[in-house]
Write a protein that holds these residues in place. Structure first.
Motif, PDB file in Angstrom:
ATOM      1  N   PRO A 144       0.822  -1.208   0.000  1.00 57.24           N
ATOM      2  CA  PRO A 144       0.000   0.000   0.000  1.00 57.24           C
ATOM      3  C   PRO A 144       0.860   1.263   0.000  1.00 57.24           C
ATOM      4  O   PRO A 144       1.826   1.376   0.752  1.00 57.24           O
ATOM      5  CB  PRO A 144      -0.800  -0.133   1.309  1.00 57.24           C
ATOM      6  N   GLY A 145       0.510   2.186  -0.883  1.00 54.26           N
ATOM      7  CA  GLY A 145       1.225   3.452  -0.949  1.00 54.26           C
ATOM      8  C   GLY A 145       2.489   3.427  -1.777  1.00 54.26           C
ATOM      9  O   GLY A 145       3.105   4.472  -1.993  1.00 54.26           O
ATOM     10  N   PRO A 194      -2.321   6.407  -8.541  1.00 55.22           N
ATOM     11  CA  PRO A 194      -2.901   6.586  -9.882  1.00 55.22           C
ATOM     12  C   PRO A 194      -2.084   7.531 -10.756  1.00 55.22           C
ATOM     13  O   PRO A 194      -2.063   7.386 -11.974  1.00 55.22           O
ATOM     14  CB  PRO A 194      -4.284   7.169  -9.570  1.00 55.22           C
ATOM     15  N   GLN A 195      -1.391   8.473 -10.127  1.00 51.87           N
ATOM     16  CA  GLN A 195      -0.571   9.411 -10.882  1.00 51.87           C
ATOM     17  C   GLN A 195       0.796   8.825 -11.254  1.00 51.87           C
ATOM     18  O   GLN A 195       1.403   9.241 -12.240  1.00 51.87           O
ATOM     19  CB  GLN A 195      -0.366  10.700 -10.077  1.00 51.87           C
ATOM     20  N   ALA A 196       1.267   7.887 -10.469  1.00 51.06           N
ATOM     21  CA  ALA A 196       2.563   7.238 -10.721  1.00 51.06           C
ATOM     22  C   ALA A 196       2.390   5.731 -10.587  1.00 51.06           C
ATOM     23  O   ALA A 196       2.804   5.127  -9.592  1.00 51.06           O
ATOM     24  CB  ALA A 196       3.621   7.753  -9.747  1.00 51.06           C
ATOM     25  N   PRO A 197       1.740   5.088 -11.566  1.00 52.94           N
ATOM     26  CA  PRO A 197       1.440   3.652 -11.457  1.00 52.94           C
ATOM     27  C   PRO A 197       2.698   2.799 -11.378  1.00 52.94           C
ATOM     28  O   PRO A 197       3.728   3.117 -11.982  1.00 52.94           O
ATOM     29  CB  PRO A 197       0.644   3.352 -12.739  1.00 52.94           C
ATOM     30  N   GLY A 198       2.601   1.700 -10.639  1.00 57.15           N
ATOM     31  CA  GLY A 198       3.680   0.744 -10.555  1.00 57.15           C
ATOM     32  C   GLY A 198       3.534  -0.347 -11.597  1.00 57.15           C
ATOM     33  O   GLY A 198       2.572  -0.389 -12.365  1.00 57.15           O
ATOM     34  N   ALA A 199       4.498  -1.267 -11.632  1.00 58.65           N
ATOM     35  CA  ALA A 199       4.453  -2.398 -12.562  1.00 58.65           C
ATOM     36  C   ALA A 199       3.412  -3.412 -12.106  1.00 58.65           C
ATOM     37  O   ALA A 199       3.134  -3.559 -10.919  1.00 58.65           O
ATOM     38  CB  ALA A 199       5.832  -3.049 -12.646  1.00 58.65           C
ATOM     39  N   ALA A 200       2.830  -4.133 -13.060  1.00 64.16           N
ATOM     40  CA  ALA A 200       1.809  -5.140 -12.746  1.00 64.16           C
ATOM     41  C   ALA A 200       2.385  -6.539 -12.603  1.00 64.16           C
ATOM     42  O   ALA A 200       1.760  -7.417 -12.012  1.00 64.16           O
ATOM     43  CB  ALA A 200       0.731  -5.149 -13.832  1.00 64.16           C
ATOM     44  N   ARG A 215      -1.821   0.677  -8.551  1.00 58.40           N
ATOM     45  CA  ARG A 215      -2.200   1.993  -8.026  1.00 58.40           C
ATOM     46  C   ARG A 215      -1.814   2.198  -6.570  1.00 58.40           C
ATOM     47  O   ARG A 215      -1.784   3.324  -6.084  1.00 58.40           O
ATOM     48  CB  ARG A 215      -3.710   2.211  -8.169  1.00 58.40           C
ATOM     49  N   GLY A 216      -1.604   1.105  -5.845  1.00 64.47           N
ATOM     50  CA  GLY A 216      -1.202   1.238  -4.450  1.00 64.47           C
ATOM     51  C   GLY A 216      -2.327   1.575  -3.502  1.00 64.47           C
ATOM     52  O   GLY A 216      -2.090   1.864  -2.326  1.00 64.47           O
TER      53      GLY A 216
END
Length: 275
Positions: free
Chosen positions: A161-162, A166-172, A206-207
Motif C-alpha cells: 500500500p502506498g 494513480p498518478q505514478a502507477p507501478g508495474a503489474a 495503483r497502491g
C-alpha cells in the motif's frame, strides 16, 4: 463435527458437497476463506470444479473452466447444479450453476477430457527466480481471512500500500511462490483455487484499494494428474501480469509452474473496478 470431518484440510471443508439429487449438490460458505465482502473467488471456482469431478458421468480430467461471478455470494448455504451439455469422444462440456435462495449467483462452463499420447512441444519457460526455500514468506497476519490459507513468497511484485499511485502507477508483473496453508497435495480442485490467489492487479499498480471484483475467470489446465502428483504439496510458482486498465475494467493473466519447470495451468480474468 466428527473426527473424520475435523481432520479435513480447510480447503476440503470449504468445497465439501452433499448430493441433493441427480446433478445437484448442497454446500455452505467457509469462514476461513472469506474475502472482504464475500467468499474468496478461488474457493467458488474450486467448488464448481469439484461438482463436475463428483458427477458420476464425468470422464477424463479438467481441461478448461470459465467461472462468471454474477452476483455477490452471501454467507451461508448454497446449491450447485451440474448439467452435461455435450458428451463427445474427446471432450465433455458441462454447465454449472451456484444458487442461493433459488437465485443464480455464479455460473461455470467446464470442459473435461481423457489424456492422449500426442506430439508435444513446450516453447514457454518459467522466469529464473530463486527457489521457494530461499524466498522469504510474506507475513499475512491481520489480513483478510483467505490470505492466511496460503503461504506466499514474493520474488517481485508484492503489493505494498502506498508504493504506487494513480498518478505514478507501478508495474503489474509479479513472481510468487504459493502453496496451501497448511500444506496440501496439489490436485485440480486446489489448482483451480490457486489460479485466483493473485491479488487483483489494480491494488499493485495503483497502491490503493478501490471497489473491485473479478467478473470472469478462465483457467486452462495443462497438467495431467501425474504432474500434479509429482508436485505434491510443494510451492508452485505463479507469474501474473496485466496489460490494460480502461473503462472500469482490466485484464489479468497468470501462469502456474511446478518447481521443476512444468507449466501446470494458465488463467485469464477480467476485473471490474471503480475509480
Amino acid at each position: 463435527m466428527t473426527d473424520a470431518l475435523s481432520a479435513l484440510h480447510p480447503l476440503d471443508e470449504a468445497v465439501r458437497l452433499e448430493p441433493a439429487g441427480p446433478g445437484a449438490y448442497r454446500g455452505a460458505t467457509s469462514a476461513p476463506y472469506w474475502n472482504m465482502a464475500g467468499p474468496f473467488g478461488g474457493t467458488t471456482a474450486a467448488i464448481l470444479m469439484k461438482a463436475v469431478l463428483d458427477h458420476p458421468q464425468r470422464r477424463g480430467r479438467p481441461v478448461a473452466q470459465t467461472v462468471n461471478f454474477c452476483a455477490a455470494v452471501a454467507e451461508g448455504a448454497f446449491e450447485v447444479v451440474v448439467r452435461l451439455v455435450r458428451d463427445g469422444r474427446s471432450t465433455q462440456h458441462w454447465q454449472v450453476e451456484m444458487l442461493q435462495a433459488g437465485v443464480v449467483v455464479t455460473t461455470a462452463s467446464t470442459v473435461t477430457g481423457p489424456d492422449r499420447e500426442t506430439w508435444s512441444h513446450a516453447p514457454a519457460a518459467p522466469p529464473s527466480v530463486p527457489p521457494a526455500a530461499q524466498t522469504p514468506v510474506l507475513d499475512t497476519s491481520g489480513r483478510t481471512g483467505w490470505r492466511g490459507r496460503y503461504e506466499f513468497r514474493f520474488e517481485r511484485g508484492e503489493p505494498i500500500p502506498g508504493a504506487a499511485s494513480p498518478q505514478a502507477p507501478g508495474a503489474a508483473l509479479s513472481h510468487s511462490w504459493v502453496r496451501d496453508e497448511p500444506p496440501r497435495p496439489l490436485d485440480y480442485v486446489s489448482l483451480a483455487a490457486i489460479c485466483d490467489t493473485f491479488v487483483v492487479k489494480i491494488l499493485q499498480v495503483r497502491g490503493d484499494i478501490p471497489p473491485v471484483a473479478t467478473v470472469s475467470l478462465s483457467t486452462y489446465f495443462m497438467a495431467d494428474e501425474a504432474a500434479l502428483s509429482r508436485q505434491d504439496a510443494r510451492p508452485v510458482l505463479g507469474v501474473a501480469d496485466a496489460r490494460v486498465f480502461r473503462h472500469g475494467f482490466n485484464d489479468q493473466s497468470a501462469e502456474i509452474w511446478s518447481d521443476d519447470g512444468v507449466l501446470l495451468a494458465v488463467s485469464h480474468q477480467v476485473v471490474w473496478f471503480k475509480s
